[in-house]
Design a protein around this motif. Sequence first.
Motif, short mmCIF file in Angstrom:
data_model
loop_
_atom_site.label_atom_id
_atom_site.label_comp_id
_atom_site.label_asym_id
_atom_site.label_seq_id
_atom_site.Cartn_x
_atom_site.Cartn_y
_atom_site.Cartn_z
N PHE A 12 0.68 -0.12 5.84
CA PHE A 12 1.62 -0.26 4.74
C PHE A 12 1.70 -1.72 4.29
O PHE A 12 1.73 -2.01 3.09
N GLN A 13 1.73 -2.65 5.23
CA GLN A 13 1.76 -4.08 4.90
C GLN A 13 0.53 -4.46 4.08
O GLN A 13 0.64 -5.16 3.07
N ALA A 14 -0.64 -4.00 4.49
CA ALA A 14 -1.88 -4.30 3.77
C ALA A 14 -1.83 -3.72 2.35
O ALA A 14 -2.27 -4.37 1.39
N MET A 15 -1.30 -2.51 2.21
CA MET A 15 -1.20 -1.89 0.90
C MET A 15 -0.27 -2.69 -0.02
O MET A 15 -0.59 -2.95 -1.17
N MET A 16 0.88 -3.10 0.51
CA MET A 16 1.83 -3.87 -0.30
C MET A 16 1.27 -5.25 -0.64
O MET A 16 1.49 -5.76 -1.74
N ASN A 17 0.53 -5.86 0.29
CA ASN A 17 -0.11 -7.14 0.00
C ASN A 17 -1.07 -7.01 -1.17
O ASN A 17 -1.12 -7.88 -2.04
N GLU A 18 -1.82 -5.93 -1.20
CA GLU A 18 -2.76 -5.71 -2.29
C GLU A 18 -2.02 -5.41 -3.59
O GLU A 18 -2.37 -5.91 -4.65
N ILE A 57 5.35 -0.29 -8.01
CA ILE A 57 5.72 0.63 -6.93
C ILE A 57 5.69 2.07 -7.46
O ILE A 57 5.13 2.95 -6.83
N LYS A 58 6.26 2.28 -8.63
CA LYS A 58 6.27 3.63 -9.22
C LYS A 58 4.87 4.12 -9.54
O LYS A 58 4.53 5.28 -9.27
N GLU A 59 4.03 3.26 -10.10
CA GLU A 59 2.65 3.64 -10.44
C GLU A 59 1.84 4.06 -9.21
O GLU A 59 0.88 4.81 -9.34
N ASN A 60 2.22 3.57 -8.05
CA ASN A 60 1.51 3.89 -6.82
C ASN A 60 2.21 4.96 -5.99
O ASN A 60 1.97 5.10 -4.80
#
Length: 67
Positions: A12-18, A57-60
């Motif tokens: 999740f951290q990696a996803m949010m970083n991207e 956030i919504k788009e993902n």
Amino acid sequence: MFFGFINSPATFQAMMNELLRNLINIGKVEYFIDNMIVGTESKEGYDKLVKEILRRIKENNLYIEYK
């Protein structure tokens, strides 16, 4: 972690970083697991930046829970 998802926080951290990479790189956003700091010089800039973060956030297909 349930169902053997032992790397969920790191993933999740990696996803949010991207997701927020360019905002993190320019120093406007700091993000760590479930905490986010948004820094701007004006109220208008803050509002615009938060709207951009919420849009991404919504788009993902993610959501924010608040109490």
